[in-house]
Design a protein around this motif. Structure first.
Motif, PDB file in Angstrom:
ATOM      1  N   GLY A  25       2.801   6.218 -14.681  1.00  0.00           N
ATOM      2  CA  GLY A  25       2.598   4.779 -14.460  1.00  0.00           C
ATOM      3  C   GLY A  25       1.239   3.881 -14.626  1.00  0.00           C
ATOM      4  O   GLY A  25       1.306   2.560 -14.734  1.00  0.00           O
ATOM      5  N   TRP A  26       0.076   4.140 -15.846  1.00  0.00           N
ATOM      6  CA  TRP A  26      -0.707   4.073 -16.498  1.00  0.00           C
ATOM      7  C   TRP A  26      -0.055   2.863 -17.687  1.00  0.00           C
ATOM      8  O   TRP A  26      -0.771   1.643 -17.963  1.00  0.00           O
ATOM      9  CB  TRP A  26      -1.853   4.677 -17.238  1.00  0.00           C
ATOM     10  N   ALA A  27       0.780   3.580 -17.806  1.00  0.00           N
ATOM     11  CA  ALA A  27       1.807   2.453 -19.064  1.00  0.00           C
ATOM     12  C   ALA A  27       3.136   1.499 -18.599  1.00  0.00           C
ATOM     13  O   ALA A  27       3.518   0.385 -18.964  1.00  0.00           O
ATOM     14  CB  ALA A  27       2.896   3.488 -19.977  1.00  0.00           C
ATOM     15  N   VAL A  28       2.671   0.928 -17.483  1.00  0.00           N
ATOM     16  CA  VAL A  28       3.159   0.289 -16.397  1.00  0.00           C
ATOM     17  C   VAL A  28       3.074  -0.968 -15.770  1.00  0.00           C
ATOM     18  O   VAL A  28       2.205  -0.500 -14.784  1.00  0.00           O
ATOM     19  CB  VAL A  28       5.162   1.034 -15.235  1.00  0.00           C
ATOM     20  N   SER A  29       3.153  -2.693 -16.742  1.00  0.00           N
ATOM     21  CA  SER A  29       1.911  -3.264 -15.891  1.00  0.00           C
ATOM     22  C   SER A  29       2.720  -3.849 -14.812  1.00  0.00           C
ATOM     23  O   SER A  29       4.145  -3.873 -14.720  1.00  0.00           O
ATOM     24  CB  SER A  29       2.199  -4.213 -16.793  1.00  0.00           C
ATOM     25  N   ARG A  30       1.652  -4.102 -13.869  1.00  0.00           N
ATOM     26  CA  ARG A  30       1.979  -4.447 -13.002  1.00  0.00           C
ATOM     27  C   ARG A  30       1.930  -5.671 -12.071  1.00  0.00           C
ATOM     28  O   ARG A  30       2.142  -6.202 -10.881  1.00  0.00           O
ATOM     29  CB  ARG A  30       1.096  -3.904 -11.532  1.00  0.00           C
ATOM     30  N   ASN A  31       1.512  -6.904 -12.873  1.00  0.00           N
ATOM     31  CA  ASN A  31       0.857  -7.762 -13.185  1.00  0.00           C
ATOM     32  C   ASN A  31       1.973  -8.570 -13.805  1.00  0.00           C
ATOM     33  O   ASN A  31       1.863 -10.001 -13.220  1.00  0.00           O
ATOM     34  CB  ASN A  31      -0.435  -8.186 -14.045  1.00  0.00           C
ATOM     35  N   LYS A  32       2.858  -8.189 -14.168  1.00  0.00           N
ATOM     36  CA  LYS A  32       3.980  -9.237 -15.049  1.00  0.00           C
ATOM     37  C   LYS A  32       5.107  -9.265 -13.692  1.00  0.00           C
ATOM     38  O   LYS A  32       5.844  -8.297 -13.362  1.00  0.00           O
ATOM     39  CB  LYS A  32       3.892  -9.045 -16.904  1.00  0.00           C
ATOM     40  N   PRO A  33       6.364 -10.195 -13.981  1.00  0.00           N
ATOM     41  CA  PRO A  33       7.096 -10.235 -12.628  1.00  0.00           C
ATOM     42  C   PRO A  33       8.323  -9.350 -13.375  1.00  0.00           C
ATOM     43  O   PRO A  33       9.519  -9.126 -12.748  1.00  0.00           O
ATOM     44  CB  PRO A  33       7.200 -11.316 -13.350  1.00  0.00           C
ATOM     45  N   PHE A  34       8.476  -9.037 -14.018  1.00  0.00           N
ATOM     46  CA  PHE A  34       9.550  -9.117 -15.425  1.00  0.00           C
ATOM     47  C   PHE A  34       9.590  -8.317 -16.013  1.00  0.00           C
ATOM     48  O   PHE A  34       9.410  -8.017 -17.600  1.00  0.00           O
ATOM     49  CB  PHE A  34      10.817 -10.243 -15.353  1.00  0.00           C
ATOM     50  N   PHE A  35      10.236  -7.112 -16.775  1.00  0.00           N
ATOM     51  CA  PHE A  35      10.688  -5.574 -17.546  1.00  0.00           C
ATOM     52  C   PHE A  35      11.878  -5.053 -17.257  1.00  0.00           C
ATOM     53  O   PHE A  35      12.363  -5.647 -16.390  1.00  0.00           O
ATOM     54  CB  PHE A  35       9.708  -5.032 -17.824  1.00  0.00           C
ATOM     55  N   VAL A  36      13.010  -4.851 -18.546  1.00  0.00           N
ATOM     56  CA  VAL A  36      13.813  -4.104 -18.132  1.00  0.00           C
ATOM     57  C   VAL A  36      13.775  -3.217 -17.431  1.00  0.00           C
ATOM     58  O   VAL A  36      13.201  -1.731 -17.779  1.00  0.00           O
ATOM     59  CB  VAL A  36      14.687  -4.003 -19.268  1.00  0.00           C
ATOM     60  N   GLY A  37      14.524  -2.962 -16.231  1.00  0.00           N
ATOM     61  CA  GLY A  37      13.905  -1.742 -15.207  1.00  0.00           C
ATOM     62  C   GLY A  37      13.214  -2.179 -14.204  1.00  0.00           C
ATOM     63  O   GLY A  37      12.956  -0.616 -13.939  1.00  0.00           O
ATOM     64  N   ARG A  38      12.806  -2.977 -14.376  1.00  0.00           N
ATOM     65  CA  ARG A  38      11.448  -3.672 -13.176  1.00  0.00           C
ATOM     66  C   ARG A  38      11.616  -2.746 -11.485  1.00  0.00           C
ATOM     67  O   ARG A  38      11.232  -2.055 -11.221  1.00  0.00           O
ATOM     68  CB  ARG A  38      10.705  -4.475 -13.684  1.00  0.00           C
ATOM     69  N   ARG A  39      12.969  -3.273 -11.973  1.00  0.00           N
ATOM     70  CA  ARG A  39      13.327  -3.439  -9.913  1.00  0.00           C
ATOM     71  C   ARG A  39      13.758  -1.817  -9.532  1.00  0.00           C
ATOM     72  O   ARG A  39      13.370  -0.953  -8.449  1.00  0.00           O
ATOM     73  CB  ARG A  39      14.708  -4.195 -10.034  1.00  0.00           C
ATOM     74  N   SER A  40      14.149  -1.248 -11.118  1.00  0.00           N
ATOM     75  CA  SER A  40      14.638   0.432 -10.421  1.00  0.00           C
ATOM     76  C   SER A  40      13.190   1.144 -10.221  1.00  0.00           C
ATOM     77  O   SER A  40      13.427   2.032 -10.135  1.00  0.00           O
ATOM     78  CB  SER A  40      15.799   1.172 -12.071  1.00  0.00           C
ATOM     79  N   VAL A  41      12.659   0.701 -11.532  1.00  0.00           N
ATOM     80  CA  VAL A  41      11.087   1.229 -11.129  1.00  0.00           C
ATOM     81  C   VAL A  41      10.529   1.105 -10.182  1.00  0.00           C
ATOM     82  O   VAL A  41       9.771   2.504  -9.431  1.00  0.00           O
ATOM     83  CB  VAL A  41      10.148   1.224 -12.476  1.00  0.00           C
ATOM     84  N   ASP A  42      10.795   0.355  -9.142  1.00  0.00           N
ATOM     85  CA  ASP A  42       9.583  -0.129  -8.269  1.00  0.00           C
ATOM     86  C   ASP A  42      10.323   0.737  -7.349  1.00  0.00           C
ATOM     87  O   ASP A  42       9.884   1.112  -5.885  1.00  0.00           O
ATOM     88  CB  ASP A  42       9.842  -1.414  -8.479  1.00  0.00           C
ATOM     89  N   ILE A  43      11.708   1.101  -7.133  1.00  0.00           N
ATOM     90  CA  ILE A  43      12.856   1.870  -6.228  1.00  0.00           C
ATOM     91  C   ILE A  43      11.819   3.054  -6.033  1.00  0.00           C
ATOM     92  O   ILE A  43      11.906   3.665  -4.983  1.00  0.00           O
ATOM     93  CB  ILE A  43      13.890   1.214  -6.393  1.00  0.00           C
ATOM     94  N   LEU A  44      12.077   3.798  -7.120  1.00  0.00           N
ATOM     95  CA  LEU A  44      12.323   4.739  -7.448  1.00  0.00           C
ATOM     96  C   LEU A  44      10.601   5.042  -6.900  1.00  0.00           C
ATOM     97  O   LEU A  44       9.959   6.529  -6.808  1.00  0.00           O
ATOM     98  CB  LEU A  44      12.194   5.332  -9.378  1.00  0.00           C
ATOM     99  N   GLU A  45       9.781   4.602  -7.926  1.00  0.00           N
ATOM    100  CA  GLU A  45       7.808   5.042  -7.298  1.00  0.00           C
ATOM    101  C   GLU A  45       7.881   4.905  -6.381  1.00  0.00           C
ATOM    102  O   GLU A  45       6.962   5.103  -5.015  1.00  0.00           O
ATOM    103  CB  GLU A  45       7.350   3.843  -8.002  1.00  0.00           C
ATOM    104  N   ALA A  46       9.072   3.894  -4.795  1.00  0.00           N
ATOM    105  CA  ALA A  46       8.935   3.707  -3.949  1.00  0.00           C
ATOM    106  C   ALA A  46       9.345   5.189  -2.725  1.00  0.00           C
ATOM    107  O   ALA A  46       8.972   5.697  -1.461  1.00  0.00           O
ATOM    108  CB  ALA A  46       9.055   2.452  -2.991  1.00  0.00           C
ATOM    109  N   GLN A  47      10.189   5.707  -3.800  1.00  0.00           N
ATOM    110  CA  GLN A  47      10.555   7.181  -2.732  1.00  0.00           C
ATOM    111  C   GLN A  47       9.548   8.271  -2.777  1.00  0.00           C
ATOM    112  O   GLN A  47       8.996   8.834  -4.171  1.00  0.00           O
ATOM    113  CB  GLN A  47      12.274   7.237  -3.516  1.00  0.00           C
ATOM    114  N   SER A  48       9.536   9.179  -2.935  1.00  0.00           N
ATOM    115  CA  SER A  48       8.553  10.769  -2.360  1.00  0.00           C
ATOM    116  C   SER A  48       9.577  11.211  -4.320  1.00  0.00           C
ATOM    117  O   SER A  48      10.839  11.000  -4.119  1.00  0.00           O
ATOM    118  CB  SER A  48       9.089  11.419  -1.159  1.00  0.00           C
TER     119      SER A  48
END
Length: 507
Positions: free
Chosen positions: A393-416
């Motif tokens: 998780g430390w290697a994922v920027s939370r401040n930029k609006p986009f990277f390839v897979g960003r939407r999927s990463v956000d969805i996955l991280e929202a799940q248990s």
């Protein structure tokens, strides 16, 4: 014909019999030996039985060519050489015709059965050697394939694998070692939009990356799955040098080209893997060795800190130098034109004699990185792994609006989380798990071992494994089933196993 021959010899013979005609369209029953359960296979390639062919004729496909296309009989690797005639006999029987009337399908090569010896013949895979290959062979290296490359696994006899690995690892930890890392993928990214391209492709932020510094680069696909990692070094405002995994560089290069074809950024992407070779000098004495060969750069910790990158000369050879810590020690990756690789290796070995420099292999490198808890993509990850499962998780920027897979990463991280990659340890005298051995949670399988080795530096068996999220707390015990059905109780350990404060690599 027999009677005529007898008469020609002057022997007595009865009158010539009438020409024999078969009463049935087929001259013997088919199948010859029916299977007691009716599973009479006609085409072993396509898994077709007698019933499949007969049913095709009952539906209305009376022509043998139509039967072929309806059932796919004869379309496998044998191309009908073992199934065409049985099929014709069955069609003839089912349609009350003879084989002359039905005909047979067209057979294509191979015209004879393939022998297993041919199937098991020598491979025609690409095969490459690094510029320093001859030196590894001369030093007694046990070579191993790494993608299309040959790399030294360790130096010594096969029967002494474990002893060689442990000795090489301890030498790196206590003195200095050198490893050929020429097989790492190298990608030059240049142009006004170079930083923007990398910022969109990788999970970290690269727009404001300082010149003269490197940054860990993790890549996910559109599904949020981790597909590669490496180091991104910025040598100039519009020039980045990105490394990729040995087996993944071609795929990553294609990804870069594919995405930029859509984005149309002002950037030039070049795969320089074959043009550049590299060595990594690592260990407490690595700076001392390099100082003997590098006179135009200040190698002190303050002038050339951890994660710094510089351009200079080593033994008179123009080089890119990266301070990296994959093995967890003070270390320098030296990248030079491939034609100078052998000269660089010889110069470093010669300069390092005063410090007892010693080459080490890939398997030793993997042990050293395991002690630091560093993952290897495709070994410690699979086709479903996302960053949160491997504590990235430390290697994922939370401040930029986009990277390839960003939407999927956000969805996955929202799940248990359902599983997590954890470190584990076992006593030295315990049965050692192997890659793929199962992690249990009661009667259920909760994960598997991805890496495991004995560490002489730590005096115990260490490894990485996927386990259930309720098994991932340090101090817990997780059962692992090893050879012979034996179950060992491994202790979950916080990573890294070795030098948890990372002080050694930042000397």
């Amino acid at each position: 014909a027999g009677a005529a021959a007898a008469r020609a010899l002057g022997l007595s013979a009865d009158a010539a019999p009438e020409r024999w005609r078969a009463e049935a369209p087929v001259n013997f029953s088919w199948p010859i030996f029916p299977h007691p359960k009716g599973k009479d296979f006609v085409d072993f390639d396509e898994d077709l039985q007698v019933a499949d062919i007969v049913n095709a004729t009952r539906i209305g496909y009376r022509d043998v060519q139509l039967v072929k296309r309806y059932s796919t009989v004869g379309m496998g690797p044998s191309q009908g050489r073992h199934s065409a005639l049985p099929t014709a006999r069955l069609v003839a029987w089912a349609t009350q015709r003879n084989i002359s009337e039905t005909g047979v399908t067209t057979a294509r090569p191979p015209f004879v059965a393939e022998k297993l010896a041919h199937v098991a013949g020598r491979a025609f895979d690409p095969y490459r050697q690094t510029p320093m290959h001859i030196r590894h062979v001369q030093a007694g290296a046990k070579m191993m394939p790494a993608g299309i490359w040959q790399r030294p696994a360790y130096y010594g006899a096969v029967k002494d694998r474990e002893a060689c690995m442990q000795a090489e690892a301890l030498h790196v930890r206590n003195k200095v070692g050198i490893i050929d890392v020429s097989t790492l993928g190298g990608l030059d990214v240049r142009g006004p939009d170079a930083a923007e391209l990398l910022n969109r492709l990788y999970t970290f932020a690269f727009i404001k990356q300082p010149v003269g510094r490197s940054r860990y680069a993790l890549m996910t696909n559109e599904h949020g799955v981790v597909i590669d990692d490496g180091v991104c070094a910025r040598f100039a405002e519009q020039h980045f040098y990105v490394t990729a995994t040995t087996s993944g560089v071609d795929r990553i290069y294609q990804q870069m080209l594919k995405w930029n074809a859509q984005w149309r950024l002002d950037v030039d992407i070049t795969n320089v893997t074959a043009a550049i070779c590299a060595v990594n000098v690592a260990g407490p004495d690595s700076r001392k060795v390099l100082e003997l060969l590098c006179s135009d750069l200040d190698l002190s910790a303050s002038a050339f800190p951890y994660l710094g990158v510089r351009q200079g000369t080593v033994a008179g050879i123009a080089a890119r130098l990266l301070r990296v810590g994959f093995v967890g020690e003070l270390g320098y990756e030296i990248h030079v034109p491939a034609r100078h690789g052998l000269a660089l290796w010889d110069a470093l070995i010669s300069a390092g004699e005063a410090f007892d420099i010693r080459p080490f292999g890939v398997e030793t490198q993997r042990l050293l990185r395991l002690e630091k808890g560093h993952v290897i993509i495709s070994q410690d990850t699979d086709g479903m792994t996302h960053p949160a499962e491997i504590d990235m998780g430390w290697a994922v920027s939370r401040n930029k609006p986009f990277f390839v897979g960003r939407r999927s990463v956000d969805i996955l991280e929202a799940q248990s989380l359902k599983r997590k990659l954890v470190g584990f340890s076992l006593p030295k005298d315990s049965a050692q798990p192997l890659e793929g051995h199962l992690v249990l949670n009661g009667p259920d399988i909760s994960g598997s071992v991805t890496s495991c080795e004995y560490s002489a530096s730590l005096g115990k068996i260490i490894g990485l494994a996927y386990a259930g999220i309720d098994q991932s707390t340090p101090g817990q015990r997780i059962p692992i089933r090893v050879e012979g059905g034996v179950t060992v109780q491994a202790e979950v350990v916080a990573l890294p196993f070795f030098d948890p404060e990372n002080q050694r690599q930042e000397l």
